[in-house]
Scaffold this active site. Sequence first.
Site, PDB file in Angstrom:
ATOM      1  N   LYS A  84       0.830  -1.202   0.000  1.00  0.00           N
ATOM      2  CA  LYS A  84       0.000   0.000   0.000  1.00  0.00           C
ATOM      3  C   LYS A  84       0.866   1.253   0.000  1.00  0.00           C
ATOM      4  O   LYS A  84       1.898   1.321   0.687  1.00  0.00           O
ATOM      5  CB  LYS A  84      -0.908  -0.021   1.225  1.00  0.00           C
ATOM      6  CG  LYS A  84      -1.885   1.143   1.343  1.00  0.00           C
ATOM      7  CD  LYS A  84      -2.767   0.974   2.568  1.00  0.00           C
ATOM      8  CE  LYS A  84      -3.794   2.096   2.709  1.00  0.00           C
ATOM      9  NZ  LYS A  84      -4.686   1.888   3.872  1.00  0.00           N
ATOM     10  N   SER A 159      -9.130   2.315   2.722  1.00  0.00           N
ATOM     11  CA  SER A 159      -8.174   3.046   1.916  1.00  0.00           C
ATOM     12  C   SER A 159      -7.135   2.148   1.234  1.00  0.00           C
ATOM     13  O   SER A 159      -6.363   2.610   0.389  1.00  0.00           O
ATOM     14  CB  SER A 159      -7.441   4.095   2.779  1.00  0.00           C
ATOM     15  OG  SER A 159      -6.700   3.489   3.825  1.00  0.00           O
ATOM     16  N   SER A 183      -9.642   0.025   6.960  1.00  0.00           N
ATOM     17  CA  SER A 183      -9.106   0.128   5.604  1.00  0.00           C
ATOM     18  C   SER A 183      -8.479  -1.141   5.046  1.00  0.00           C
ATOM     19  O   SER A 183      -8.131  -1.184   3.865  1.00  0.00           O
ATOM     20  CB  SER A 183      -8.094   1.267   5.527  1.00  0.00           C
ATOM     21  OG  SER A 183      -8.743   2.501   5.686  1.00  0.00           O
TER      22      SER A 183
END
Length: 496
Positions: A84, A159, A183
């Site tokens: 990420k 996210s 997330s």
Amino acid sequence: MTLPATELHQTTATELAGLIRSRAVSAVEVTEAALARIDALDDRLHAFVELTDKSARLQAAAVDAALDRGEDLGPLAGVPIAVKDLIATAGVPTRNGSVAYRDWVPAEDDVVVERVKNAGAVILGKTTVPEFGYSGVGHSPVSPAARNPWNPELTPGGSSAGSGVAVATGMAPLALGSDGGGSVRIPASLCGLVGFKASMGRVPLYPGCRDERYPGVSSWETLEHIGPITRSTADAALLMSVIAGPDPRDRHSLPAGDVDWRASVSEEAIAAAVTGKTIGYTADFGLFTIDRRVRDAVGKAVQVFESLGARVVPIDPVIDDPSPHFWPLVLADTDLSGMRRLVDVYGGQMSPHLVELLTRPWTAEDLTDAQMGRKRLVNQMWKVMSGIDLLVTPTLSVPAFPVGSQGPELIDGQMVNSGSWMGFLGMFNMTGQPAVSVPAGFTDDGLPIGMQIVGPHLGDAAVLSAAAAFESARPWADRWPELSFPTTAATQEVTR
């Protein structure tokens, strides 16, 4: 034996690790299969914001050479992984979804990146995020919106948006996500995957959340967890076995030793996971509006635990709605002065909802009231958990919704605020309890629905074992999105 690339991208990380170690396939072959999959799909799905294909090929070749020399490599040797873009990578841009960090190249890896490298993983690149992670969906000012592979008109959630897309499509067998308010679990639910948030402190973070020099990057300290997004519970346990454990750079990190991650999903652990256990189930906490499809799917899925020997009891937990306290807690963890300076310079190019949040006239009482709200929630939740072994809820109130929205404003015919669809998640960041999202079923039009399993304080092994038991009874890893891409006006951005 060399598996064809079409099979390699559908092979779990656990299986790939064994195949590479036994030399049935090479790390280079596995990496090339992943890169070919990215090349075929990512111009339409936007999982990656930075592809490290050159270094990935070098890492894979080094793994093969070491294995040829008979060296004993780590448990992820040769296994590709996506990272990420909120997680720092030395020498590789880490933009955090923000124009303010468009050119930032960290000098050091985050702890988890150090650990997966040391375990032999091959890093494919950085995945799409909303700005600084301040959203449950996957679009930012510096990259195209990530698209849900089950229907590219819809969001994959966030996210950890790109990480979810990468794993759901076989671009990567493993991905690292971060979870400050759901997330990891959000894209797991919306993309049909496993997303595990361990207890607070199991997985250390640095420089993310900790390095005061970087406004925005240093946010979320008391809420953030880094965790795996995978296709199976075995893969989640494999990645946890590498990234968990203390580190002096994280004052919240827990001592190692009380969880054998891979043993928690063994056949023996699965057999004993829920037998004789009491599992509490709530569809809505008496607080949230739920899409009927989610209510029906998770209500049926939780009954699987009864067939495995558990007692499932509907409960009506007595808790206050923690939602009003969540964003003040985030702001209390944030370098608000530094973030407001970023707004002064870049505000016109930043996400409007983030700018509004940062420039709101917060008071000291707002922030301290939120701290008291968290304390109240922790006390209410341990009382809930004292009467049960595990808690099951929907992961989200809805299946996937259109790209571009922060959330639906109408659920089951009722008006809601645009963040209410995430109501089941942030509370367990506030308490620090372990939680996992697993696929519970699909809507009639083929959209995944997630079920959340929550454990008591430090009950990580019990959560993973229960998830593995559910997977053994209701397997999902062989179901893949068809990856057909409509060319309607709503999706022209995907195919341009």
